[in-house]
Design a protein around this motif. Structure first.
Motif, PDB file in Angstrom:
ATOM      1  N   UNK A  89      10.325  31.633  24.325  1.00 61.06           N
ATOM      2  CA  UNK A  89       9.323  32.321  23.841  1.00 61.06           C
ATOM      3  C   UNK A  89      10.216  33.776  23.592  1.00 61.06           C
ATOM      4  N   UNK A  90      10.292  34.216  22.345  1.00 63.17           N
ATOM      5  CA  UNK A  90      11.241  35.398  22.053  1.00 63.17           C
ATOM      6  C   UNK A  90      10.688  36.444  22.758  1.00 63.17           C
ATOM      7  N   UNK A 145      25.552  27.631  27.202  1.00 64.29           N
ATOM      8  CA  UNK A 145      25.098  28.594  26.050  1.00 64.29           C
ATOM      9  C   UNK A 145      23.684  27.960  25.721  1.00 64.29           C
ATOM     10  N   UNK A 146      22.769  28.697  25.338  1.00 64.25           N
ATOM     11  CA  UNK A 146      21.499  28.422  24.972  1.00 64.25           C
ATOM     12  C   UNK A 146      21.311  29.130  23.617  1.00 64.25           C
ATOM     13  N   UNK A 147      21.285  28.613  22.444  1.00 61.78           N
ATOM     14  CA  UNK A 147      21.224  29.683  21.205  1.00 61.78           C
ATOM     15  C   UNK A 147      19.567  29.257  20.470  1.00 61.78           C
ATOM     16  N   UNK A 148      18.777  30.433  20.396  1.00 61.77           N
ATOM     17  CA  UNK A 148      17.480  30.241  19.952  1.00 61.77           C
ATOM     18  C   UNK A 148      17.276  31.044  18.824  1.00 61.77           C
ATOM     19  N   UNK A 149      16.628  30.571  17.833  1.00 63.58           N
ATOM     20  CA  UNK A 149      16.075  31.476  16.872  1.00 63.58           C
ATOM     21  C   UNK A 149      14.810  31.442  16.701  1.00 63.58           C
ATOM     22  N   UNK A 150      14.043  32.720  16.412  1.00 64.38           N
ATOM     23  CA  UNK A 150      12.459  32.755  16.542  1.00 64.38           C
ATOM     24  C   UNK A 150      12.099  34.015  16.036  1.00 64.38           C
ATOM     25  N   UNK A 193       2.596  32.651  16.437  1.00 60.94           N
ATOM     26  CA  UNK A 193       3.833  32.585  17.262  1.00 60.94           C
ATOM     27  C   UNK A 193       5.081  32.007  16.612  1.00 60.94           C
ATOM     28  N   UNK A 194       6.031  32.664  16.393  1.00 59.53           N
ATOM     29  CA  UNK A 194       7.337  32.007  15.915  1.00 59.53           C
ATOM     30  C   UNK A 194       6.868  31.389  14.423  1.00 59.53           C
ATOM     31  N   UNK A 195       6.333  31.960  13.486  1.00 57.22           N
ATOM     32  CA  UNK A 195       6.042  31.457  12.136  1.00 57.22           C
ATOM     33  C   UNK A 195       7.431  31.377  11.251  1.00 57.22           C
ATOM     34  N   UNK A 196       7.551  30.119  10.958  1.00 55.43           N
ATOM     35  CA  UNK A 196       8.890  29.797   9.973  1.00 55.43           C
ATOM     36  C   UNK A 196       8.573  30.492   8.553  1.00 55.43           C
ATOM     37  N   UNK A 197       7.306  30.523   8.276  1.00 53.94           N
ATOM     38  CA  UNK A 197       6.867  31.003   6.915  1.00 53.94           C
ATOM     39  C   UNK A 197       6.097  32.368   7.143  1.00 53.94           C
ATOM     40  N   UNK A 198       6.253  33.333   6.398  1.00 56.69           N
ATOM     41  CA  UNK A 198       5.523  34.421   6.367  1.00 56.69           C
ATOM     42  C   UNK A 198       4.718  34.414   4.821  1.00 56.69           C
ATOM     43  N   UNK A 199       3.401  34.192   5.118  1.00 54.82           N
ATOM     44  CA  UNK A 199       2.434  33.956   3.631  1.00 54.82           C
ATOM     45  C   UNK A 199       2.505  35.143   2.677  1.00 54.82           C
ATOM     46  N   UNK A 200       2.483  34.676   1.494  1.00 55.89           N
ATOM     47  CA  UNK A 200       2.210  35.949   0.708  1.00 55.89           C
ATOM     48  C   UNK A 200       1.000  36.199   0.362  1.00 55.89           C
TER      49      UNK A 200
END
Length: 449
Positions: free
Chosen positions: A256-257, A298-303, A380-387
């Motif tokens: 969780x970012x 190393x743990x790399x996370x994108x969110x 939480x952690x939306x991959x797409x931001x709705x238009x």
């Protein structure tokens, strides 16, 4: 004929330009190395300090040695050639940065050691992760966390060098005032390649790429310092909770970012952040740096930080609760406003989870009509931001559901200022004397309240 040769000519010019730029960078690097005190460089190399750490400790500007095409072996060769040094002992990983600036690490999922040749190769791995996750991005924020053991190693080394070389002219000029941190050098090295690979600029973005390095060799001195600090805090606050182990893998595994623990780093910042400390601290860290047998994990996370959709909901059914209502493992009501709205919006945003917030509430057997009740849906952690268009489609989808038990209006994407909407419901609410609500009769007596 001219059309056939034109692309080749353009390509040739581009290649020559790139080669010229690389030559210029190489000349800058060689000039910077020649300005260093060779006897000190030799000593640093002899105790297993990597080339990038040697250059950063002397305050050499990052752009000189962090070019994306400069490999670790190339930098090491230049230093050894200029100083006529050849190590008798082979050091696989840097004794200061623990492999971080060598782009070497243990994969968190496996115990295998990964070695990247350059910053570009490192950035490529991160960019692939971002693309696999399917995030829609217009920028990114790069965050790096390193183990405090790196700060301890650096402080120990600087303390030793202060005692040995303080009287030499170069020391005050180079070592104390201009030393660059491991985190800053790593970020500088991989940011440009990441911008190129992702096609967006690094900025104060809601999309975060976080690299978290940990190391198995715990720093006892650091851990003791953390425990002492926490003990003092517990005495002041009177709390009984014991300190969690600072090496607890669960702190790092949490993806969780918004929830990464920085307790250990914050506790040691005061000890190491200023480089060489007073005599007491110097004596405390005078032990020699140990040879490192394995790099950091190393743990790399994108969110993405949470996005919010606000609006007003209407409830037409007398058998729908506001939130999911379970008593003794038995569901109350046929559904909930929370689930109806959240389950229809979450898949479109491709988020991990959602939280539903409303300005007040009504009983399960009470309808919500009129202008509706303000609500806020946190994704939480939306991959797409709705238009705006997609938000309208969401609203139509919910309002068009077959059972017609819940509707929404004025739906829109907002920032964190959407919380102000919750106060609108408070201003509209009129409190009247009423009997204990049905929803709490199982735990409260039936009275007028």
């Amino acid at each position: 004929m001219s059309n056939d040769t034109e692309p080749a000519q353009v390509s040739s010019v581009a290649a020559e330009s790139h080669a010229g730029a690389c030559d210029a960078e190489m000349q800058l690097l060689e000039g910077a190395v020649r300005s260093l005190p060779y006897h000190v460089v030799k000593e640093l190399l002899s105790v297993g300090v990597c080339a990038r750490c040697v250059l950063r400790l002397f305050g050499i500007e990052e752009h000189i040695y962090c070019h994306s095409s400069f490999s670790q072996s190339m930098l090491g060769s230049i230093l050894e050639e200029e100083t006529s040094f050849k190590s008798e002992v082979e050091f696989q990983f840097c004794s200061v940065c623990l492999g971080v600036l060598q782009f070497s690490y243990c994969d968190d999922g496996e115990e295998t050691v990964v070695k990247k040749e350059s910053a570009k190769d490192m950035a490529l791995s991160i960019a692939e992760l971002v693309k696999q996750e399917g995030h829609q991005i217009d920028g990114f924020s790069l965050e790096v966390s390193v183990p405090p053991l790196i700060l301890e190693n650096e402080s120990s080394l600087l303390s030793h060098m202060k005692k040995k070389y303080e009287s030499e002219p170069w020391f005050q000029e180079r070592l104390l005032s201009k030393c660059h941190s491991v985190k800053d050098v790593l970020k500088f090295a991989i940011t440009k390649p990441l911008e190129t690979l992702l096609g967006v600029k690094a900025s104060a973005s809601s999309f975060r790429i976080r690299l978290t390095y940990t190391h198995k060799r715990a720093s006892k001195k650091v851990q003791n310092s953390v425990e002492r600090n926490q003990e003092c805090k517990r005495r002041k606050t009177g709390t009984e909770n014991a300190l969690h182990n600072v090496n607890d893998e669960s702190v790092i595994a949490d993806k969780d970012c918004s929830g990464y623990s920085t307790i250990e780093t914050n506790s040691v910042t005061g000890i190491f952040s200023n480089g060489v400390q007073d005599q007491e601290t110097s004596e405390h860290f005078e032990s020699p740096i140990e040879k490192v047998s394995e790099p950091c994990h190393l743990v790399y996370v994108c969110c993405r930080t949470h996005i919010y959709l606000c609006g007003r909901y209407l409830k037409y059914s007398r058998n729908v609760s506001q939130t999911r209502w379970i008593i003794d493992e038995e569901r109350m009501g046929e559904a909930s406003v929370e689930e109806i709205i959240g389950s229809n919006i979450l898949p479109i945003c491709q988020g991990d989870n959602y939280k539903f917030h409303a300005a007040g509430r009504e009983d399960i057997d009470v309808r919500m009509l009129g202008s509706g009740r303000p609500f806020l849906l946190e994704i939480q952690n939306a991959r797409q931001v709705p238009s705006e268009l997609i938000v309208k489609e969401m609203e139509s989808k919910i309002n068009g559901l077959e059972n017609k038990s819940v509707g929404v209006k004025n739906l829109k994407v907002v920032g964190s200022q959407g919380w102000a909407l919750m106060h609108e419901g408070e201003a509209e609410k009129q409190k009247i004397l009423q009997r204990t609500p049905i929803r709490v009769l199982h735990r409260r007596s039936p009275l007028e309240r």
